[in-house]
Motif scaffolding. Structure first.
Motif, PDB file in Angstrom:
ATOM      1  N   VAL A  43      12.696  62.425  45.864  1.00  0.00           N
ATOM      2  CA  VAL A  43      11.244  62.252  45.923  1.00  0.00           C
ATOM      3  C   VAL A  43      10.551  62.885  44.721  1.00  0.00           C
ATOM      4  O   VAL A  43       9.525  62.392  44.240  1.00  0.00           O
ATOM      5  N   GLY A  44      11.129  63.974  44.199  1.00  0.00           N
ATOM      6  CA  GLY A  44      10.508  64.666  43.078  1.00  0.00           C
ATOM      7  C   GLY A  44      10.386  63.827  41.823  1.00  0.00           C
ATOM      8  O   GLY A  44       9.592  64.136  40.934  1.00  0.00           O
ATOM      9  N   LYS A  45      11.147  62.767  41.724  1.00  0.00           N
ATOM     10  CA  LYS A  45      11.094  61.894  40.543  1.00  0.00           C
ATOM     11  C   LYS A  45       9.940  60.905  40.611  1.00  0.00           C
ATOM     12  O   LYS A  45       9.598  60.283  39.612  1.00  0.00           O
ATOM     13  N   LEU A  46       9.353  60.746  41.782  1.00  0.00           N
ATOM     14  CA  LEU A  46       8.310  59.738  41.971  1.00  0.00           C
ATOM     15  C   LEU A  46       6.970  60.222  41.434  1.00  0.00           C
ATOM     16  O   LEU A  46       6.731  61.433  41.305  1.00  0.00           O
ATOM     17  N   PRO A  47       6.054  59.305  41.138  1.00  0.00           N
ATOM     18  CA  PRO A  47       4.685  59.702  40.791  1.00  0.00           C
ATOM     19  C   PRO A  47       4.033  60.443  41.957  1.00  0.00           C
ATOM     20  O   PRO A  47       4.375  60.220  43.125  1.00  0.00           O
ATOM     21  N   ALA A  48       3.078  61.304  41.643  1.00  0.00           N
ATOM     22  CA  ALA A  48       2.462  62.161  42.657  1.00  0.00           C
ATOM     23  C   ALA A  48       1.848  61.355  43.799  1.00  0.00           C
ATOM     24  O   ALA A  48       2.000  61.701  44.972  1.00  0.00           O
ATOM     25  N   ALA A  49       1.150  60.272  43.470  1.00  0.00           N
ATOM     26  CA  ALA A  49       0.500  59.481  44.514  1.00  0.00           C
ATOM     27  C   ALA A  49       1.530  58.872  45.465  1.00  0.00           C
ATOM     28  O   ALA A  49       1.295  58.770  46.683  1.00  0.00           O
ATOM     29  N   GLU A  50       2.684  58.488  44.921  1.00  0.00           N
ATOM     30  CA  GLU A  50       3.724  57.910  45.767  1.00  0.00           C
ATOM     31  C   GLU A  50       4.363  58.977  46.649  1.00  0.00           C
ATOM     32  O   GLU A  50       4.713  58.717  47.801  1.00  0.00           O
ATOM     33  N   ILE A  51       4.526  60.193  46.119  1.00  0.00           N
ATOM     34  CA  ILE A  51       5.030  61.306  46.928  1.00  0.00           C
ATOM     35  C   ILE A  51       4.089  61.550  48.110  1.00  0.00           C
ATOM     36  O   ILE A  51       4.516  61.739  49.257  1.00  0.00           O
ATOM     37  N   HIS A  52       2.790  61.544  47.815  1.00  0.00           N
ATOM     38  CA  HIS A  52       1.785  61.754  48.867  1.00  0.00           C
ATOM     39  C   HIS A  52       1.893  60.684  49.947  1.00  0.00           C
ATOM     40  O   HIS A  52       1.897  60.982  51.155  1.00  0.00           O
ATOM     41  N   THR A  53       2.032  59.442  49.530  1.00  0.00           N
ATOM     42  CA  THR A  53       2.148  58.331  50.486  1.00  0.00           C
ATOM     43  C   THR A  53       3.391  58.475  51.352  1.00  0.00           C
ATOM     44  O   THR A  53       3.350  58.282  52.579  1.00  0.00           O
ATOM     45  N   LYS A  54       4.517  58.822  50.731  1.00  0.00           N
ATOM     46  CA  LYS A  54       5.771  58.960  51.475  1.00  0.00           C
ATOM     47  C   LYS A  54       5.693  60.124  52.461  1.00  0.00           C
ATOM     48  O   LYS A  54       6.196  60.029  53.589  1.00  0.00           O
ATOM     49  N   ALA A  55       5.077  61.228  52.051  1.00  0.00           N
ATOM     50  CA  ALA A  55       4.978  62.391  52.935  1.00  0.00           C
ATOM     51  C   ALA A  55       4.120  62.070  54.160  1.00  0.00           C
ATOM     52  O   ALA A  55       4.460  62.438  55.295  1.00  0.00           O
ATOM     53  N   ARG A  56       3.011  61.377  53.948  1.00  0.00           N
ATOM     54  CA  ARG A  56       2.144  61.020  55.070  1.00  0.00           C
ATOM     55  C   ARG A  56       2.838  60.023  56.002  1.00  0.00           C
ATOM     56  O   ARG A  56       2.704  60.105  57.231  1.00  0.00           O
ATOM     57  N   ALA A  57       3.588  59.095  55.421  1.00  0.00           N
ATOM     58  CA  ALA A  57       4.312  58.133  56.256  1.00  0.00           C
ATOM     59  C   ALA A  57       5.398  58.824  57.070  1.00  0.00           C
ATOM     60  O   ALA A  57       5.607  58.514  58.250  1.00  0.00           O
ATOM     61  N   ALA A  58       6.086  59.796  56.458  1.00  0.00           N
ATOM     62  CA  ALA A  58       7.126  60.541  57.171  1.00  0.00           C
ATOM     63  C   ALA A  58       6.521  61.334  58.321  1.00  0.00           C
ATOM     64  O   ALA A  58       7.088  61.411  59.419  1.00  0.00           O
ATOM     65  N   ALA A  59       5.352  61.932  58.080  1.00  0.00           N
ATOM     66  CA  ALA A  59       4.679  62.713  59.119  1.00  0.00           C
ATOM     67  C   ALA A  59       4.283  61.821  60.290  1.00  0.00           C
ATOM     68  O   ALA A  59       4.450  62.187  61.460  1.00  0.00           O
ATOM     69  N   ARG A  60       3.763  60.650  59.983  1.00  0.00           N
ATOM     70  CA  ARG A  60       3.339  59.746  61.053  1.00  0.00           C
ATOM     71  C   ARG A  60       4.535  59.232  61.852  1.00  0.00           C
ATOM     72  O   ARG A  60       4.465  59.071  63.080  1.00  0.00           O
ATOM     73  N   ALA A  61       5.642  58.990  61.173  1.00  0.00           N
ATOM     74  CA  ALA A  61       6.821  58.437  61.846  1.00  0.00           C
ATOM     75  C   ALA A  61       7.558  59.474  62.687  1.00  0.00           C
ATOM     76  O   ALA A  61       8.304  59.117  63.602  1.00  0.00           O
ATOM     77  N   ALA A  62       7.364  60.753  62.404  1.00  0.00           N
ATOM     78  CA  ALA A  62       8.078  61.802  63.130  1.00  0.00           C
ATOM     79  C   ALA A  62       7.619  61.872  64.578  1.00  0.00           C
ATOM     80  O   ALA A  62       6.438  61.677  64.891  1.00  0.00           O
ATOM     81  N   GLY A  63       8.544  62.202  65.473  1.00  0.00           N
ATOM     82  CA  GLY A  63       8.210  62.296  66.888  1.00  0.00           C
ATOM     83  C   GLY A  63       7.478  63.564  67.255  1.00  0.00           C
ATOM     84  O   GLY A  63       6.618  63.559  68.140  1.00  0.00           O
ATOM     85  N   THR A  64       7.798  64.671  66.559  1.00  0.00           N
ATOM     86  CA  THR A  64       7.192  65.960  66.892  1.00  0.00           C
ATOM     87  C   THR A  64       6.999  66.798  65.630  1.00  0.00           C
ATOM     88  O   THR A  64       7.635  66.562  64.595  1.00  0.00           O
ATOM     89  N   VAL A  65       6.136  67.800  65.737  1.00  0.00           N
ATOM     90  CA  VAL A  65       5.924  68.754  64.649  1.00  0.00           C
ATOM     91  C   VAL A  65       5.298  70.024  65.235  1.00  0.00           C
ATOM     92  O   VAL A  65       4.620  69.989  66.262  1.00  0.00           O
ATOM     93  N   ARG A  66       5.558  71.132  64.560  1.00  0.00           N
ATOM     94  CA  ARG A  66       4.843  72.380  64.862  1.00  0.00           C
ATOM     95  C   ARG A  66       3.880  72.646  63.712  1.00  0.00           C
ATOM     96  O   ARG A  66       4.254  72.580  62.535  1.00  0.00           O
ATOM     97  N   LEU A  67       2.648  72.944  64.063  1.00  0.00           N
ATOM     98  CA  LEU A  67       1.585  73.181  63.090  1.00  0.00           C
ATOM     99  C   LEU A  67       1.063  74.592  63.304  1.00  0.00           C
ATOM    100  O   LEU A  67       0.624  74.932  64.404  1.00  0.00           O
ATOM    101  N   HIS A  68       1.108  75.426  62.269  1.00  0.00           N
ATOM    102  CA  HIS A  68       0.679  76.816  62.448  1.00  0.00           C
ATOM    103  C   HIS A  68      -0.003  77.327  61.183  1.00  0.00           C
ATOM    104  O   HIS A  68       0.423  77.041  60.067  1.00  0.00           O
TER     105      HIS A  68
END
Length: 245
Positions: A43-68
């Motif tokens: 992922v580090g090789k990608l442009p910043a905007a694409e990294i942002h898009t992938k991270a948000r998509a991964a977060a949405r697709a995940a079943g659970t998360v802890r936020l603190h």
């Protein structure tokens, strides 16, 4: 061509073939210095905007998360420790000197707090005696439902929090909790920053909100946790509207 020249050419050809084979196997060491992306998810090789898009998509697709961490909103600072999944969430929120627990299962939201929470800012002491330390059902039409249910809504919460404002750029390689990350920023940090995992799935691991309005850690992605109705003896249905909270 001399014999020495021919030997040098053969050595160069052999080394070139070896390095190509090593690169294909994901190994490094053939000139050009150490590859910062070696052994990562790329992922580090990608442009910043694409990294942002992938991270948000991964977060949405995940079943659970802890936020603190902390979030500043509406003139108040909230300290959160929430576990979230698609159908609800549970955890604690602290603000203005009061701490309370939230539990949402489907559409039903519960709020549990001590008497001090319910009497804060001149609340009804007689009502507080009934509500204290109970899982109080929050009616959907009550202002408290709109105010607090968002803390238990994974997609709504993350969609808002994971926004970076302004021009998105990369800000080098970092580490969060022993995990290598690539950091992206909005407007060089004024619009927020996000550390994205370089190991495994490209989950966001740390967020600094725009204007330094809070810092949050994101962890336990896709780790299951139970959501269970509280015991009947610990539950209270106060009616259609709660005292002012």
């Amino acid at each position: 061509m001399t014999a020495t020249s021919r030997r040098r050419i053969r050595r160069a050809a052999v080394l070139g073939t070896l390095c190509a084979a090593l690169a294909g196997a994901g190994l490094t060491g053939c000139g050009g210095g150490e590859d910062p992306d070696a052994g990562t998810n790329g992922v580090g090789k990608l442009p910043a905007a694409e990294i942002h898009t992938k991270a948000r998509a991964a977060a949405r697709a995940a079943g659970t998360v802890r936020l603190h961490g902390t979030v500043e909103a509406g003139g108040a600072t909230y300290t959160l420790d929430m576990r979230l999944r698609s159908d609800g969430g549970t955890g604690s929120v602290a603000a203005k000197g009061a701490t309370f627990r939230l539990l949402r299962i489907g559409d039903q939201l519960y709020l549990k707090a001590d008497a001090g929470f319910w009497t804060h800012d001149g609340g009804d002491e007689s009502a507080a005696g009934k509500l204290a330390d109970k899982y109080v059902k929050v009616p959907q039409g009550d202002p408290a439902y709109q105010r607090f249910s968002g803390f238990t809504d994974k997609d709504q919460l993350l969609d808002g929090l994971l926004t970076l404002h302004g021009t998105v750029d990369k800000d080098g390689r970092h580490e969060q909790g022993g995990v290598r990350t690539v950091r992206i920023t909005g407007d060089r940090g004024d619009g927020g920053s996000l550390d994205v995992s370089l190991e495994g799935t490209s989950y966001p691991l740390r967020l600094v909100r725009a204007g330094r309005a809070g810092t949050l850690g994101l962890s336990d992605w896709n780790k299951p946790f139970p959501l269970e109705e509280p015991a009947e003896a610990d539950t209270l249905d106060y009616g259609k509207q709660l005292p002012t909270t």
